[in-house]
Design a protein around this motif. Structure first.
Motif, PDB file in Angstrom:
ATOM      1  N   VAL A 154       0.819  -1.208  -0.192  1.00 33.55           N
ATOM      2  CA  VAL A 154      -0.088   0.037  -0.020  1.00 33.55           C
ATOM      3  C   VAL A 154       0.896   1.156   0.051  1.00 33.55           C
ATOM      4  O   VAL A 154       1.597   1.585   0.903  1.00 33.55           O
ATOM      5  CB  VAL A 154      -1.030   0.166   1.253  1.00 33.55           C
ATOM      6  CG1 VAL A 154      -1.568   1.363   1.168  1.00 33.55           C
ATOM      7  CG2 VAL A 154      -1.615  -1.152   1.212  1.00 33.55           C
ATOM      8  N   CYS A 205       5.818   2.757   1.205  1.00 35.16           N
ATOM      9  CA  CYS A 205       4.881   1.685   0.915  1.00 35.16           C
ATOM     10  C   CYS A 205       5.053   0.516   1.840  1.00 35.16           C
ATOM     11  O   CYS A 205       6.146   0.198   2.263  1.00 35.16           O
ATOM     12  CB  CYS A 205       5.753   1.008  -0.543  1.00 35.16           C
ATOM     13  SG  CYS A 205       5.015  -0.493  -1.089  1.00 35.16           S
ATOM     14  N   GLY A 235       1.480  -2.470  -5.675  1.00 40.93           N
ATOM     15  CA  GLY A 235       0.548  -1.819  -5.100  1.00 40.93           C
ATOM     16  C   GLY A 235      -0.414  -0.915  -5.980  1.00 40.93           C
ATOM     17  O   GLY A 235      -0.283  -1.228  -7.075  1.00 40.93           O
TER      18      GLY A 235
END
Length: 124
Positions: free
Chosen positions: A5, A22, A115
């Motif tokens: 993410v 991230c 992601g």
């Protein structure tokens, strides 16, 4: 398996800075090589930077060398991309990617996990 993410994108003026993060799930984050890619509108997704397991090996595209710095904190399962001296041509969606293994790849197809991306817009 690892889930990624990204965060930290946004709008910044040329010459400014942003730090992308991230966050990765999973207990074996330290065994993944991590990379950053970006995709500008109408263009292919390009390699930006990558970092080895330990963080001792870092790699950059020529276009960002000297301006961007990749780092990782394995205790926090997070990889960062510090972006300084941003230019309009840095505008893109930035993606975090992970590859389980020793080799630090630069090609998109060599990364197995991605992601959702975070938008970076640099205004003049």
């Amino acid at each position: 398996q690892v889930q990624l993410v990204e965060s930290g994108g946004g709008l910044v003026q040329a010459g400014g800075s942003l730090r992308l993060s991230c966050a990765a799930s999973g207990r074996t984050f330290s065994r993944y090589v991590m990379g950053w890619f970006r995709q500008a509108p109408g263009k292919e997704r390009d390699f930006v930077s990558a970092i080895s397991w330990s963080g001792g090996g870092t790699y950059y595209a020529d276009s960002v060398k000297g301006r961007f710095t990749i780092s990782r904190d394995n205790a926090k399962n997070t990889v960062y991309l510090q972006m300084n001296s941003l230019k309009r041509e840095d505008t893109a969606v930035y993606y975090c990617a992970a590859n389980f293994g020793v080799v630090v790849p630069r090609r998109e197809h060599e990364y197995g996990y991605w992601g959702q991306g975070t938008q970076v817009t640099v205004s003049s």
